[in-house]
Design an enzyme around this catalytic site. Structure first.
Site, mmCIF file in Angstrom:
data_model
loop_
_atom_site.group_PDB
_atom_site.id
_atom_site.type_symbol
_atom_site.label_atom_id
_atom_site.label_comp_id
_atom_site.label_asym_id
_atom_site.label_seq_id
_atom_site.Cartn_x
_atom_site.Cartn_y
_atom_site.Cartn_z
ATOM 1 N N GLU A 290 50.249 57.393 34.402
ATOM 2 C CA GLU A 290 49.051 57.323 35.239
ATOM 3 C C GLU A 290 48.837 58.637 35.989
ATOM 4 O O GLU A 290 47.723 58.989 36.346
ATOM 5 C CB GLU A 290 49.197 56.160 36.232
ATOM 6 C CG GLU A 290 47.903 55.405 36.445
ATOM 7 C CD GLU A 290 48.079 54.144 37.285
ATOM 8 O OE1 GLU A 290 47.916 53.057 36.713
ATOM 9 O OE2 GLU A 290 48.367 54.247 38.481
ATOM 10 N N HIS A 311 69.542 50.642 17.002
ATOM 11 C CA HIS A 311 69.505 49.836 15.782
ATOM 12 C C HIS A 311 68.078 49.444 15.432
ATOM 13 O O HIS A 311 67.856 48.561 14.612
ATOM 14 C CB HIS A 311 70.402 48.607 15.964
ATOM 15 C CG HIS A 311 71.826 48.988 16.240
ATOM 16 N ND1 HIS A 311 72.802 48.958 15.262
ATOM 17 C CD2 HIS A 311 72.418 49.474 17.351
ATOM 18 C CE1 HIS A 311 73.947 49.389 15.785
ATOM 19 N NE2 HIS A 311 73.738 49.710 17.054
ATOM 20 N N LYS A 425 38.467 47.518 33.409
ATOM 21 C CA LYS A 425 38.106 46.536 34.443
ATOM 22 C C LYS A 425 36.609 46.265 34.408
ATOM 23 O O LYS A 425 36.161 45.126 34.479
ATOM 24 C CB LYS A 425 38.478 47.061 35.840
ATOM 25 C CG LYS A 425 39.965 47.082 36.129
ATOM 26 C CD LYS A 425 40.178 47.419 37.609
ATOM 27 C CE LYS A 425 41.619 47.750 37.897
ATOM 28 N NZ LYS A 425 41.835 48.334 39.208
HETATM 29 O O1 PA5 Z 1 48.890 52.696 40.677
HETATM 30 C C1 PA5 Z 1 47.832 52.133 40.862
HETATM 31 O O2 PA5 Z 1 46.999 52.542 41.646
HETATM 32 C C2 PA5 Z 1 47.514 50.848 40.118
HETATM 33 O O3 PA5 Z 1 48.505 50.531 39.179
HETATM 34 C C3 PA5 Z 1 47.391 49.727 41.115
HETATM 35 O O4 PA5 Z 1 48.584 49.607 41.821
HETATM 36 C C4 PA5 Z 1 47.074 48.412 40.406
HETATM 37 O O5 PA5 Z 1 45.882 48.540 39.682
HETATM 38 C C5 PA5 Z 1 46.948 47.285 41.403
HETATM 39 O O6 PA5 Z 1 45.920 47.552 42.312
HETATM 40 P P1 PA5 Z 1 45.813 46.728 43.646
HETATM 41 O O7 PA5 Z 1 47.041 47.010 44.452
HETATM 42 O O8 PA5 Z 1 44.560 47.198 44.321
HETATM 43 O O9 PA5 Z 1 45.746 45.276 43.261
#
Ligand code: PA5
Length: 448
Positions: A290, A311, A425
């Site tokens: 990310e 394996h 999303k």
């Molecule tokens: O790292 C990030 O920003 C994302 O993985 C969020 O943590 C994830 O989408 C969850 O978002 P939220 O905490 O708003 O539910």
């Protein structure tokens, strides 16, 4: 001296002696972007100082809440997705018994810890409800926005269960909300309902949040020592500040994976030799993927669990497309050891291992694999950790966090945003018929 050791000695055939030093100017610039906030995403660097500059009053409340959960709950359901669950899951696994959730209650001295809201699997939720049965449980719901679909659905379900079992007032005492300090749907609900609340700090993105309440409450509830965890991270904060590449192993790791990436090693495998560390890689994959996978570039983060995957994936790693590099997290002193038993006869041919222990065999597997993969054209780096204590985990978390921050700037991207996460999303909302997404919904449905 650093508490963990980064070993680059097996890179010799892949990286020439001069190359690391030649990265110094770029690393110095990346260090300035990170530390002085001149780089993109500078609003999200508070994790840099979090191990020392955290809210001590909240920290004490986290420990008190963990104690309460331990005293009144057989199960803790932790609801969150992405950065709001991976760090806690990684740490609970790393720090506890391999079969933590399966141990009899008196051997655990803490509730079972299960995670929910990290998929939209009805079977998963159904089976978890079944597993909880009529036992006492609490919920820690973790969401910065409070509107993420997966955890929101799970929270509705488990909140309903709590209300049916304990009534509105009783349920309120068993819901712990970790969310934004002022905004968002979960914050609004927590305020209205009076849930005990913890804060996801503004300047800390989800994937950097494990050392905030996001990770700390579930970790503490599992019985692990969060003081030691923070101390390890605080000492790593001191250990990895020097921009001089010869003195900073986290920066060496960042620079070397950048050098290798430019040579065509575009996939990095994070590997371990200890099943309890599987989720370390899952957390690391989010941290790296990310942070770095944007603008049509970035190392693809993957993982392997050894010796298990030798394996299965082993064949590909040894002889497949030569785009892989590997980073092993190796525990130098496993928590326990088991001897290879002596046998009357030697039908299995293991007589030569009699008197040796499994830790020794695991170590030799690691050494043999490193050499074989290096010979096969896979650059190998290792991070040696002395043990699996909370102190060491805190140190290791910080090592990777700071390395990936630097790594992102070395690759010319903003390591602290995640614009690509929104695309799915938006489509999902449109296809589900969420108000405001009608036009897109029509377009997408026509394409299906
Ligand atoms: O790292 C990030 O920003 C994302 O993985 C969020 O943590 C994830 O989408 C969850 O978002 P939220 O905490 O708003 O539910």
């Amino acid at each position: 001296m650093a508490h963990i050791a980064f070993d680059l000695s097996k890179l010799e055939p892949f990286v020439h002696d001069n190359e690391l030093g030649e990265m110094q100017a770029m690393v110095t610039a990346a260090d300035a972007e990170l530390r002085q906030g001149t780089g993109a995403g500078s609003d999200f660097r508070d994790w840099l100082t979090l191990p020392k500059d955290y809210d001590k009053e909240e920290f004490a409340r986290i420990k008190a809440a963990a104690k309460k959960i331990q005293s009144d709950s057989a199960v803790l359901v932790v609801i969150g997705i992405g950065g709001s669950y991976l760090g806690a899951k990684m740490a609970v696994d790393f720090l506890n018994d391999t079969f933590f959730n399966y141990l009899p209650a008196d051997k655990r001295n803490a509730p079972q810890v299960f995670f929910a809201g990290n998929s939209v699997s009805a079977d998963y939720v159904h089976d978890l409800i079944n597993l909880i049965g009529d036992r006492d449980f609490s919920v820690n719901v973790i969401s910065k926005s409070g509107t993420t679909t997966e955890p929101s659905i799970a929270f509705r379900i488990f909140k309903d269960m709590l209300v049916k079992k304990y009534g509105e007032a009783g349920a309120k005492e068993r819901i712990y909300a970790t969310t934004d300090k002022a905004r968002g749907a979960l914050k609004t609900e927590a305020n209205a309902a009076g849930y005990e609340s913890f804060i996801i700090p503004d300047g800390v993105g989800g994937r950097y949040s494990v050392l905030s309440a996001v990770g700390l409450l579930p970790i503490a509830a599992s019985g692990a020592n969060i003081d030691e965890l923070m101390q390890g991270a605080a000492d790593a904060q001191d250990a990895y500040t020097n921009p001089d590449l010869t003195k900073n192993e986290a920066y060496q790791y960042a620079a070397l994976r950048n050098i290798l990436y430019r040579k065509g090693y575009t996939t990095e495998l994070l590997e371990n030799y200890e099943p309890r560390l599987q989720y370390l890689a899952e957390w690391w994959k989010q941290l790296t993927g990310e942070s770095e996978g944007k603008d049509q570039k970035g190392i693809y983060p993957s993982s392997a669990n050894f010796s298990t995957d030798l394996h299965s994936l082993g064949q590909y790693i040894q002889e497949g497309q030569r785009t892989l590099m590997e980073t092993v997290v190796m525990i130098d002193k496993p928590r326990t050891d088991v001897d290879v038993p002596t046998a009357k006869d030697d039908l299995d041919g293991l007589g030569y291992l009699q008197g040796k222990n499994m830790g020794f065999v695991n170590q030799k597997a690691f050494e043999g694999v490193v050499l074989a993969h290096t010979d096969g054209g896979v650059p190998n780096m290792s991070v040696h950790i002395p043990d699996t204590t909370p102190y060491t985990l805190g140190y290791l978390i910080y090592f990777f966090e700071v390395a990936i921050g630097i790594s992102g700037y070395l690759n010319g991207i903003n390591p602290f945003n995640q614009p690509g996460v929104e695309a799915y999303k938006t489509n999902m909302f449109a296809l589900l018929g969420k108000p405001g997404f009608e036009k897109l919904g029509k377009e997408l449905n026509a394409r299906l």
